[in-house]
Design an enzyme around this catalytic site. Structure first.
Site, short mmCIF file in Angstrom:
data_model
loop_
_atom_site.label_atom_id
_atom_site.label_comp_id
_atom_site.label_asym_id
_atom_site.label_seq_id
_atom_site.Cartn_x
_atom_site.Cartn_y
_atom_site.Cartn_z
CE LYS A 208 4.11 35.33 -16.16
NZ LYS A 208 3.35 34.05 -16.57
CG ASP B 98 1.96 31.63 -11.63
OD1 ASP B 98 1.21 31.91 -10.52
OD2 ASP B 98 2.52 30.86 -11.95
#
Ligand code: SF4
Length: 285
Positions: free
Chosen positions: A182, A201
């Site tokens: 991420k 996310d």
């Protein structure tokens, strides 16, 4: 009768008869949770993706390229200027801000980062710290002990292995403490303008599931699902737009569906208002 088979004796309680009668009367029920658990993880994933890809009996296909294109166009229209909300002036600042943003709002991170970058302007300054020295400055972002270790560890790695510069490949970024896909995707997409993956996310997870773009819950699998259906040149923009959508309208509880520009394309079971039919499995989680 097959060899070795012992005929069953009728039970004294009559329970067997009752069970047999029930089995004859009832249609076959779906497997219980305990039965489902016996399915191997790999088979479960295969089944999930097969279900996600499969068209429904009515011909509805959530992953139809035209539907996906309309979702992207709708998001483009709603959030034409969507970009990363974390304040930063270079790749290092973005990397640190992204590490600090775990389980924390960007607003809080943006109040913390100007102070720490004023105190410690370069990766070398962070690398010279003991993690405990950084803790008071980042306390308000939560999980500050782990985050301090990650930031100081990242600084030491960037200084010792990459000459003080944040690398621009996924492979190298993933060797930095505190950096998973991420964070690497945020830095690669936002600073280096490289579409190497999709940022997954909490907002992207929730909205992708509501929009039936995935049925997975695991971030890496969700990213793989999205990378298969979103054109690569849109991966970073798509991530930013969905994150903005998650903040503004498609919030976790009581999404503002009446104001949503892609409402007609959304069949989420947890919608608060709908002009289209609801699909029970389409929900945040
Ligand atoms: S209609 Fe509601 S649930 Fe669906 S994407 Fe829009 S805000 Fe989210």
């Amino acid at each position: 009768m097959a060899r070795g088979t012992t005929p069953r004796q009728p039970s004294r309680s009559g329970r067997q008869d009752a069970v047999r009668a029930a089995l004859l009367a009832k249609p076959k029920s779906p497997p219980s949770r305990s039965m489902a658990r016996r399915v191997s993880p790999a088979a479960a994933v295969r089944t999930k993706s097969a279900v996600a890809k499969k068209k429904s009996a009515s011909g509805y296909d959530a992953l139809n390229p035209e539907r996906v294109r309309q979702i992207i166009a709708g998001l483009d229209q709603m959030y034409p200027k969507a970009t990363c909300a974390l304040t930063h002036r270079n790749a290092w600042e973005l990397l640190v801000a992204t590490i600090l943003s775990a389980q924390c709002t960007d607003v809080v991170v943006n109040t913390v980062t100007p102070v720490i970058f004023e105190k410690y302007p370069a990766p070398q300054d962070f690398a010279a710290l003991r993690p405990e020295q950084l803790e008071p400055d980042i306390r308000s972002t939560g999980f500050f002990r782990n985050k301090s270790k990650s930031v100081v560890g990242a600084a030491r790695k960037v200084v010792s292995e990459f000459g003080g510069k944040v690398p621009d490949t996924m492979e190298e970024l993933l060797t930095i403490p505190g950096v998973a896909r991420k964070t690497a995707n945020v830095v690669l997409g936002t600073w280096f303008k490289k579409n190497v993956g999709v940022v997954v996310d909490t907002h992207v997870t929730r909205i992708s599931r509501r929009l039936e773009l995935t049925r997975n819950e695991n971030a890496q699998k969700i990213e793989q699902d999205l990378m298969q259906i979103i054109p690569q040149e849109r991966w970073t923009d798509f991530s930013h737009e969905v994150i903005w959508h998650g903040r503004k309208l498609c919030i976790a509880r009581k999404p503002k569906c009446m104001d949503c520009g892609i409402e007609k394309l959304c069949h989420a079971a947890d919608k608060t208002w709908s002009t289209v039919e609801i699909h029970k499995p389409a929900k945040a989680g």
